[in-house]
Write a protein that holds these residues in place. Structure first.
Motif: not given
Ligand SMILES: *Cc1c(COP(=O)(O)O)cnc(C)c1O
Length: 450
Positions: A119, A171, A280-285, A341, A426
């Protein structure tokens, strides 16, 4: 929204749903995967947008270095190392009775400065973009100025007229809260029930207002959104739909390209790169995968990893229902130790935009996350939070797949022997010592079969 047909009917037409509902670790290789040159057009953003985001982070580097001295060694650029996982790879392959093929590496976003998780890419970028927009419009900055001047009482007083809000499982709230408060914004983080106490404590210590909800992430987000909408001076960070958040993550790809080159790691059709991204929601990956596809094209293969109790993106893309479905609709409880997640409903923006760019989706049990947490520590001395281990199993999903995926993509044994498997680690470095010790103890207990 209730399903239009029964869970049983879904299991008939989509057999992997039965596996997901039974909480069994499951992998699906995407039959709709398309050449990146074609499928990148599905995303409403371009390579130029990523370059702009990267240039913005360069402009802010003098500010970041001034405000966060731990980033001085990297001149204010927030980046993490890539690290080999030789010992872990040997141990895991031996367990699976598989000969190692290719090399296992970690993208150590657990070590990202400022907020210790992925994040620190998207979250911080979005707040910096917002601050720049306000500062330019308000005459606090002129084009060409050094952004180091933003680390001043004058700038903090200026930003103090505005606020930033976000809903988070933890996070994202940490990253948005820390950077917002440091710039001088009034910051509010709406946190779901599963968020860890230490994250709330840490934020409050930074002067961030933390609102707690007894419900899950979606409820916290909705409350935050509604409150922010009522206030024109409040910027709401929308984890599910924000293009800026997404772009902040995407910048990781050009940095990774340089790092892999420095390590002598080749990436091309003959040397495939597999990247395993906890989702998780998908934005990061999603943002990272989007950036990677721009840089490496069809030589990079991205897989999304989710806890078996929270397979929201898997379900959304597999059923084609995207954000109109939640794991609860299928009787899945969204209860997982992988708090980053624990998301019941995926981002529709990410699921739809990337549905021809992601090679596969798989789930992992919490026990496996804990077990690998202990193994990562024992083999490599690296401490990750449970969510951050979700990528580790991906290599085996690919090596042992029987859905015709590798054959379809021409991923022969020869090419697999030259592959790089990159686990996106992550988060973890901000976890307090006593909490990490509990994670490790739990992981060792799972390993010992207790
Ligand atoms: C937020 C998070 C993810 C996934 O990111 P998303 O944007 O929610 O999909 C993965 N690992 C950790 C430790 C995170 O904090």
């Amino acid at each position: 929204m209730p399903l239009e047909q029964s869970v049983n009917a879904w299991c008939q037409s989509h057999p992997l749903i039965a596996e997901l509902v039974a909480l069994r670790p499951t992998c699906w290789f995407n039959p709709a995967l398309a050449p990146s040159a074609e499928a990148l057009g599905d995303v409403a953003l371009t390579a130029a947008d990523i370059r702009e985001a990267s240039a913005r982070l360069e402009r802010f580097a003098p500010y970041i270095a001034s405000a966060f001295p731990e980033t001085v060694p990297s001149a204010g650029i927030i980046e993490s190392p890539v690290l080999p996982l030789r010992a872990l790879q040997a141990v895991l392959c031996a367990e699976q009775h598989l000969a190692p093929a290719g090399e296992l590496w970690l993208k150590a976003d657990n070590l990202l400065p400022i907020s210790g998780s992925i994040k620190a890419r998207g979250g911080i970028y979005e707040v910096l973009k917002h601050a720049e927009d306000l500062a330019l419009a308000g005459g606090l900055l002129r084009p060409g100025d050094s952004y180091a001047t933003l680390d001043s009482d004058e700038a903090r007083a200026f930003f103090g007229q505005y606020s930033v809000a976000v809903g988070s499982t933890g996070n994202l709230g940490l990253s948005i809260g820390i950077i917002s408060a440091r710039l001088g914004f009034k910051a509010t983080v709406h946190m779901s029930a599963d968020a860890r106490q230490w994250k709330k404590d840490r934020l409050r210590a930074c002067g961030v207002e933390v609102r707690e909800y007894s419900a899950d992430y979606s409820v916290a987000v909705e409350q935050g959104r509604q409150e922010a909408e009522a206030d024109p001076r409040c910027h709401f960070v929308d984890d599910e739909n924000s293009l800026n958040l997404f772009l902040g993550y995407a910048v990781a790809a050009e940095r990774l390209q340089r790092q892999l080159a420095e390590q002598g790691i080749q990436v091309d059709a003959e040397h495939p790169l597999f990247v395993y991204l906890p989702c998780g929601v998908g934005g990061g990956p999603g943002g990272v995968a989007f950036g990677l596809k721009h840089i490496f094209g069809d030589a990079v293969h991205c897989l999304f990893a989710e806890p078996s109790h929270s397979p929201c993106m898997f379900l959304g893309v597999y059923t084609g229902l995207h954000d109109s479905v939640s794991v609860y609709d299928f009787g899945i409880d969204n209860q997982t130790a992988a708090d980053g997640l624990a998301v019941g409903r995926p981002s529709g923006f990410v699921g739809r935009s990337l549905q021809r760019l992601i090679d596969g989706y798989y789930t992992v049990s919490d026990d496996t996350l804990y077990r690998q947490l202990a193994q990562m520590h024992a083999c490599e001395g690296i401490e990750l939070e449970p969510s951050a281990l979700a990528g580790v199993s991906g290599m085996f999903s690919v090596m042992q797949e029987q859905q015709g995926y590798r054959q379809r993509l021409g991923l022969s044994d020869e090419r697999m022997a030259r592959a790089t498997h990159l686990v996106w680690g992550t988060g973890g470095s901000m976890v307090p010592r006593d909490e990490m010790d509990r994670y490790l103890a739990k992981g060792r207990a799972v390993l010992a079969g207790r």
